[in-house]
Design an enzyme around this catalytic site. Sequence first.
Site, mmCIF file in Angstrom:
data_model
loop_
_atom_site.group_PDB
_atom_site.id
_atom_site.type_symbol
_atom_site.label_atom_id
_atom_site.label_comp_id
_atom_site.label_asym_id
_atom_site.label_seq_id
_atom_site.Cartn_x
_atom_site.Cartn_y
_atom_site.Cartn_z
ATOM 1 C CG ASN A 181 -1.720 1.213 1.423
ATOM 2 O OD1 ASN A 181 -1.822 2.040 0.516
ATOM 3 N ND2 ASN A 181 -2.335 1.373 2.594
ATOM 4 C CE LYS B 194 0.098 3.312 4.840
ATOM 5 N NZ LYS B 194 0.057 3.486 6.266
ATOM 6 C CG HIS C 54 -5.685 1.670 5.335
ATOM 7 N ND1 HIS C 54 -5.251 2.592 6.255
ATOM 8 C CD2 HIS C 54 -4.652 0.819 5.134
ATOM 9 C CE1 HIS C 54 -3.989 2.311 6.587
ATOM 10 N NE2 HIS C 54 -3.613 1.231 5.919
ATOM 11 C CD GLU D 112 -2.901 5.310 6.893
ATOM 12 O OE1 GLU D 112 -2.885 5.400 5.662
ATOM 13 O OE2 GLU D 112 -1.972 4.807 7.554
ATOM 14 C CD GLU E 155 -3.492 -2.859 7.443
ATOM 15 O OE1 GLU E 155 -2.379 -3.068 6.986
ATOM 16 O OE2 GLU E 155 -4.139 -1.825 7.215
ATOM 17 N N GLY F 284 2.289 2.027 10.840
ATOM 18 C CA GLY F 284 3.224 3.146 10.681
ATOM 19 C C GLY F 284 3.904 3.578 11.969
ATOM 20 C CB SER G 49 5.195 -1.845 12.086
ATOM 21 O OG SER G 49 4.700 -0.541 12.313
HETATM 22 C C1 PEP Z 1 -0.739 -0.086 6.151
HETATM 23 O O1 PEP Z 1 -0.814 1.079 5.852
HETATM 24 O O2 PEP Z 1 -1.614 -0.876 5.763
HETATM 25 C C2 PEP Z 1 0.392 -0.529 6.944
HETATM 26 C C3 PEP Z 1 0.380 -1.733 7.448
HETATM 27 O O3 PEP Z 1 1.418 0.398 7.131
HETATM 28 P P1 PEP Z 1 2.850 0.090 7.780
HETATM 29 O O4 PEP Z 1 3.379 -1.165 7.184
HETATM 30 O O5 PEP Z 1 3.681 1.291 7.432
HETATM 31 O O6 PEP Z 1 2.629 -0.043 9.255
#
Ligand code: PEP
Length: 258
Positions: free
Chosen positions: A8, A10, A101, A103, A171, A177, A215
């Site tokens: 992703n 973003k 997601h 976000e 998630e 992040g 992460s």
């Molecule tokens: C994500 O945005 O779906 C995600 C898992 O981000 P990150 O790997 O940066 O934590």
Amino acid sequence: MKKLIAGNWKMNTQAQGAAALTMDILKGLDADLPLARAVEFAIFPPCIHLPPINAMLKGAEIKPALGAQDCSPHANEGAYTGQISASMLAGYGCTHVILGHSERRHGLGETSETIRAKAQAAQAAGLVAIVCVGETQAEREAGRQDEVVAAQLEKSLPPEAGALNTVIAYEPVWAIGTGKTATTADVAAIHAMIRKWLSGRVKSPESLRILYGGSMKPDNAGALLSAPNVDGGLIGGASLKAEEFLAIGRAVLQDRAA
Ligand code: PEP
């Protein structure tokens, strides 16, 4: 079932950077055929880069799948300023779309009901909907993660959901992040809960992929991806460097060889 490693991007990359990242992924897959055969990769660039990236992928034999980071809940064209329909995405080579997601759920107030409408529109256009679920830090500290995730699944999945048109991405919001990752035991526990929840509610629940996201990096991917019921990863930060993204896929092979 092959593991799915989904990147992703973003709201990152300008036109040149997106092309360069795509080219690096293509070169990396070309140079490592065992990896390309054993693991499924998918990339989710910002929407504006989809047409040129689709054109690049068309010329490649070994390539990641292409997906978008969101779509409209409206299946038909119409007066929906700023929205992009699932069928438009399919027209530019997308096979997948990320929906719900955190976000968008937490950052933009998107509800599970809207996510379900988007998933329905995506599936009607022939896309695989990657439906994201996950608890906040406060919900985890209160021990409410199972209840929160089950409620999100209940309200976000359309009745037609099944292994062929849906992927779940677990998630935890506090791990996205932040550099914090859920322990392998915690991930295994909640993925087992999700698998059980799916049973009797969707088509082919045993083969519906459940991804972990939060992460994930090359150094922790091996442990996370080898946990039971973890069928791949949704990767944010580490998907912006081709070498790190592919190294996460390589962790699947190393784990098999161990
Ligand atoms: C994500 O945005 O779906 C995600 C898992 O981000 P990150 O790997 O940066 O934590």
